[in-house]
Write a protein that holds these residues in place. Structure first.
Motif, PDB file in Angstrom:
ATOM      1  N   LYS A  23       0.851  -0.978  -0.059  1.00  0.00           N
ATOM      2  CA  LYS A  23       0.242  -0.083   0.269  1.00  0.00           C
ATOM      3  C   LYS A  23       1.194   1.490  -0.270  1.00  0.00           C
ATOM      4  O   LYS A  23       0.564   2.299  -0.651  1.00  0.00           O
ATOM      5  CB  LYS A  23      -0.704   0.324   1.091  1.00  0.00           C
ATOM      6  CG  LYS A  23      -1.634   1.483   1.421  1.00  0.00           C
ATOM      7  CD  LYS A  23      -2.382   1.027   2.209  1.00  0.00           C
ATOM      8  CE  LYS A  23      -3.471   2.072   2.592  1.00  0.00           C
ATOM      9  NZ  LYS A  23      -4.175   1.906   3.930  1.00  0.00           N
ATOM     10  N   GLY A  24       1.733   1.025   0.850  1.00  0.00           N
ATOM     11  CA  GLY A  24       2.804   2.238   0.697  1.00  0.00           C
ATOM     12  C   GLY A  24       3.022   2.517  -0.488  1.00  0.00           C
ATOM     13  O   GLY A  24       3.891   3.919  -1.490  1.00  0.00           O
ATOM     14  N   GLU A  25       3.654   1.254  -1.345  1.00  0.00           N
ATOM     15  CA  GLU A  25       4.501   1.712  -2.499  1.00  0.00           C
ATOM     16  C   GLU A  25       3.991   2.323  -3.354  1.00  0.00           C
ATOM     17  O   GLU A  25       3.749   2.366  -4.735  1.00  0.00           O
ATOM     18  CB  GLU A  25       5.281   0.400  -2.924  1.00  0.00           C
ATOM     19  CG  GLU A  25       6.054  -0.005  -1.932  1.00  0.00           C
ATOM     20  CD  GLU A  25       6.835  -1.789  -2.414  1.00  0.00           C
ATOM     21  OE1 GLU A  25       6.388  -1.603  -3.619  1.00  0.00           O
ATOM     22  OE2 GLU A  25       7.417  -1.737  -1.963  1.00  0.00           O
ATOM     23  N   VAL A  26       2.278   1.542  -2.760  1.00  0.00           N
ATOM     24  CA  VAL A  26       1.283   2.018  -4.130  1.00  0.00           C
ATOM     25  C   VAL A  26       0.415   3.334  -3.789  1.00  0.00           C
ATOM     26  O   VAL A  26       0.888   4.835  -4.790  1.00  0.00           O
ATOM     27  CB  VAL A  26      -0.025   1.755  -4.037  1.00  0.00           C
ATOM     28  CG1 VAL A  26      -1.018   2.101  -5.461  1.00  0.00           C
ATOM     29  CG2 VAL A  26      -0.183   0.188  -4.875  1.00  0.00           C
ATOM     30  N   GLU A  27       1.105   4.617  -3.307  1.00  0.00           N
ATOM     31  CA  GLU A  27       0.242   5.620  -2.779  1.00  0.00           C
ATOM     32  C   GLU A  27       2.063   6.256  -3.168  1.00  0.00           C
ATOM     33  O   GLU A  27       2.439   7.315  -3.825  1.00  0.00           O
ATOM     34  CB  GLU A  27       0.729   5.905  -1.017  1.00  0.00           C
ATOM     35  CG  GLU A  27      -0.679   5.555  -0.606  1.00  0.00           C
ATOM     36  CD  GLU A  27      -1.042   5.295   0.883  1.00  0.00           C
ATOM     37  OE1 GLU A  27       0.145   5.478   1.192  1.00  0.00           O
ATOM     38  OE2 GLU A  27      -2.103   5.189   1.338  1.00  0.00           O
ATOM     39  N   ALA A  28       3.180   5.704  -2.628  1.00  0.00           N
ATOM     40  CA  ALA A  28       4.313   6.435  -3.305  1.00  0.00           C
ATOM     41  C   ALA A  28       4.638   6.993  -5.296  1.00  0.00           C
ATOM     42  O   ALA A  28       4.627   7.600  -5.419  1.00  0.00           O
ATOM     43  CB  ALA A  28       5.457   5.895  -2.387  1.00  0.00           C
ATOM     44  N   GLY A  29       4.258   5.823  -5.903  1.00  0.00           N
ATOM     45  CA  GLY A  29       3.863   5.147  -7.096  1.00  0.00           C
ATOM     46  C   GLY A  29       2.869   6.932  -8.054  1.00  0.00           C
ATOM     47  O   GLY A  29       3.358   7.330  -7.993  1.00  0.00           O
ATOM     48  N   MET A  30       2.097   6.613  -6.658  1.00  0.00           N
ATOM     49  CA  MET A  30       0.428   7.765  -7.077  1.00  0.00           C
ATOM     50  C   MET A  30       1.462   9.242  -7.207  1.00  0.00           C
ATOM     51  O   MET A  30       0.541  10.135  -7.809  1.00  0.00           O
ATOM     52  CB  MET A  30      -1.047   7.046  -6.731  1.00  0.00           C
ATOM     53  CG  MET A  30      -1.576   6.178  -7.196  1.00  0.00           C
ATOM     54  SD  MET A  30      -2.865   5.628  -5.666  1.00  0.00           S
ATOM     55  CE  MET A  30      -3.732   6.855  -6.077  1.00  0.00           C
ATOM     56  N   LYS A  31       2.030   9.704  -5.713  1.00  0.00           N
ATOM     57  CA  LYS A  31       2.554  10.568  -5.634  1.00  0.00           C
ATOM     58  C   LYS A  31       3.465  11.360  -6.278  1.00  0.00           C
ATOM     59  O   LYS A  31       3.319  12.831  -7.004  1.00  0.00           O
ATOM     60  CB  LYS A  31       3.058  10.590  -4.188  1.00  0.00           C
ATOM     61  CG  LYS A  31       3.426  11.971  -3.537  1.00  0.00           C
ATOM     62  CD  LYS A  31       3.715  12.155  -2.117  1.00  0.00           C
ATOM     63  CE  LYS A  31       3.809  13.569  -1.554  1.00  0.00           C
ATOM     64  NZ  LYS A  31       4.937  13.715  -0.273  1.00  0.00           N
ATOM     65  N   ASP A  32       4.319  10.055  -7.188  1.00  0.00           N
ATOM     66  CA  ASP A  32       5.422  10.501  -8.110  1.00  0.00           C
ATOM     67  C   ASP A  32       4.749  10.674  -8.741  1.00  0.00           C
ATOM     68  O   ASP A  32       5.410  11.688 -10.521  1.00  0.00           O
ATOM     69  CB  ASP A  32       6.469   8.976  -8.623  1.00  0.00           C
ATOM     70  CG  ASP A  32       6.937   9.195  -7.059  1.00  0.00           C
ATOM     71  OD1 ASP A  32       7.471  10.079  -6.415  1.00  0.00           O
ATOM     72  OD2 ASP A  32       7.524   8.081  -6.240  1.00  0.00           O
ATOM     73  N   ASP A  33       3.361   9.939  -9.805  1.00  0.00           N
ATOM     74  CA  ASP A  33       2.979  10.870 -11.417  1.00  0.00           C
ATOM     75  C   ASP A  33       2.170  11.403 -10.840  1.00  0.00           C
ATOM     76  O   ASP A  33       2.047  12.836 -11.716  1.00  0.00           O
ATOM     77  CB  ASP A  33       1.969   9.813 -11.211  1.00  0.00           C
ATOM     78  CG  ASP A  33       2.441   8.386 -11.783  1.00  0.00           C
ATOM     79  OD1 ASP A  33       3.544   8.180 -11.831  1.00  0.00           O
ATOM     80  OD2 ASP A  33       1.983   7.006 -11.379  1.00  0.00           O
ATOM     81  N   TRP A  34       2.206  12.211  -9.933  1.00  0.00           N
ATOM     82  CA  TRP A  34       0.973  13.132 -10.125  1.00  0.00           C
ATOM     83  C   TRP A  34       1.943  14.390  -9.967  1.00  0.00           C
ATOM     84  O   TRP A  34       1.973  15.560 -10.372  1.00  0.00           O
ATOM     85  CB  TRP A  34       0.276  13.620  -8.366  1.00  0.00           C
ATOM     86  CG  TRP A  34      -0.383  15.102  -8.196  1.00  0.00           C
ATOM     87  CD1 TRP A  34      -1.742  14.965  -8.938  1.00  0.00           C
ATOM     88  CD2 TRP A  34       0.231  15.301  -7.385  1.00  0.00           C
ATOM     89  NE1 TRP A  34      -1.697  16.324  -8.354  1.00  0.00           N
ATOM     90  CE2 TRP A  34      -0.860  16.547  -7.476  1.00  0.00           C
ATOM     91  CE3 TRP A  34       1.356  15.979  -6.549  1.00  0.00           C
ATOM     92  CZ2 TRP A  34      -0.365  17.629  -6.354  1.00  0.00           C
ATOM     93  CZ3 TRP A  34       1.799  17.268  -5.629  1.00  0.00           C
ATOM     94  CH2 TRP A  34       0.587  18.074  -5.594  1.00  0.00           C
TER      95      TRP A  34
END
Length: 281
Positions: A23-34
């Motif tokens: 879950k933390g990895e997905v949230e970090a990836g979403m933040k990087d994309d944004w």
């Protein structure tokens, strides 16, 4: 050809799988994309409108900052600090009542010296009646109005005072709003002119409603000067006077209906008394 950095492939192991980690990895990836999309859009927008590289760099660097609305400048903080103290069970000892009353009496005796102190004092008061009492207690003369608002008048503080005067009702003396607006426009013309730039139709109608409540005559030179200084058009004042007149008529109609019902109830009870007496006979 540039080399694109990619994460190393790792096989799936059910024993080492942890949902919180994924879950933390997905949230970090979403933040990087944004963040990447936000910066890319800022660059495309700034490249055609900026005059120098420094301006371009500043716009790109600040593209992720949250804009501040004018109502947020004097808004109370949204975050509560030192939450760990409450979580661990620590509790500060309450101050004695005598100390609290002494502090309040000393602060009220010292008086309010500027608009910032007025803003702090207004935040301590919860109800519109308590806020409107500030105008009665600390802005009761033209000299005090000039002392507090002569150099600076915040639009949000002024609007809060007007709303408090409107909602306070009969708890404040009649004519308080009219006298306050007159003193402000006469003694603090520069501050009043600055605050008018932040006014919308809502604030203009609010000023007109306060003047109408204090039985202001639209043809009175004093009222004309106040309206001109605060940007209130005569139609707003006439509309406010008419709306208050309709409310008074409606209030009188309700009162008349209540009186009719009360008279009917009294007459009905009077007619029933002899009937009860005859039955007893």
């Amino acid at each position: 050809m540039p080399i694109i950095k990619e994460d190393r492939y790792t096989g799936y192991d059910a024993d080492q799988f942890r949902f919180e980690k994924m879950k933390g990895e997905v949230e970090a990836g979403m933040k990087d994309d944004w963040k990447r999309d936000k910066i890319d859009n800022a660059k495309k927008s700034a490249i055609t409108t900026t005059a120098s590289y420094d301006e371009f760099k500043s716009r790109v660097s600040g593209c992720m900052l949250k804009p501040i609305h004018r109502n947020e400048f004097n808004a109370p903080p949204k975050f509560a600090f030192n939450r760990q103290v409450e979580d661990k069970g620590y509790k500060a000892d309450p101050l004695p009542t005598a100390v609290v009353s002494r502090v309040k009496s000393s602060s009220s005796a010292a008086g309010i010296r500027n608009s910032r102190e007025l803003d702090r004092e207004m935040r301590k008061r919860g109800t519109p009646q308590e806020k409107a009492s500030l105008v009665v207690e600390h802005l009761d003369t033209a000299e005090k109005v000039q002392k507090i608002f002569g150099k600076e008048l915040d639009a949000e503080v002024f609007t809060c005072l007007l709303e408090a005067l409107d909602e306070a009702g009969p708890s404040i003396p009649a004519g308080t709003a009219r006298r306050f607006l007159r003193d402000l426009t006469e003694r603090c013309q520069s501050s009043a002119g600055q605050v008018v730039g932040f006014f919308t139709a809502k604030e203009h109608r609010l000023v007109a409603r306060l003047l109408a409540k204090d039985k202001a005559d639209p043809n009175d030179p004093e009222i004309v000067r106040v309206c001109a200084s605060l940007g209130v058009v005569p139609s707003f004042l006439a509309e406010a006077v008419a709306s208050l007149g309709d409310e008074d008529l409606e209030r009188r109609g309700h009162a008349a209906d209540e009186n009719v019902h009360a008279d009917a109830a009294i007459s009905g009870s009077g007619n029933q008394a002899p009937t009860l007496g005859n039955d007893m006979d």
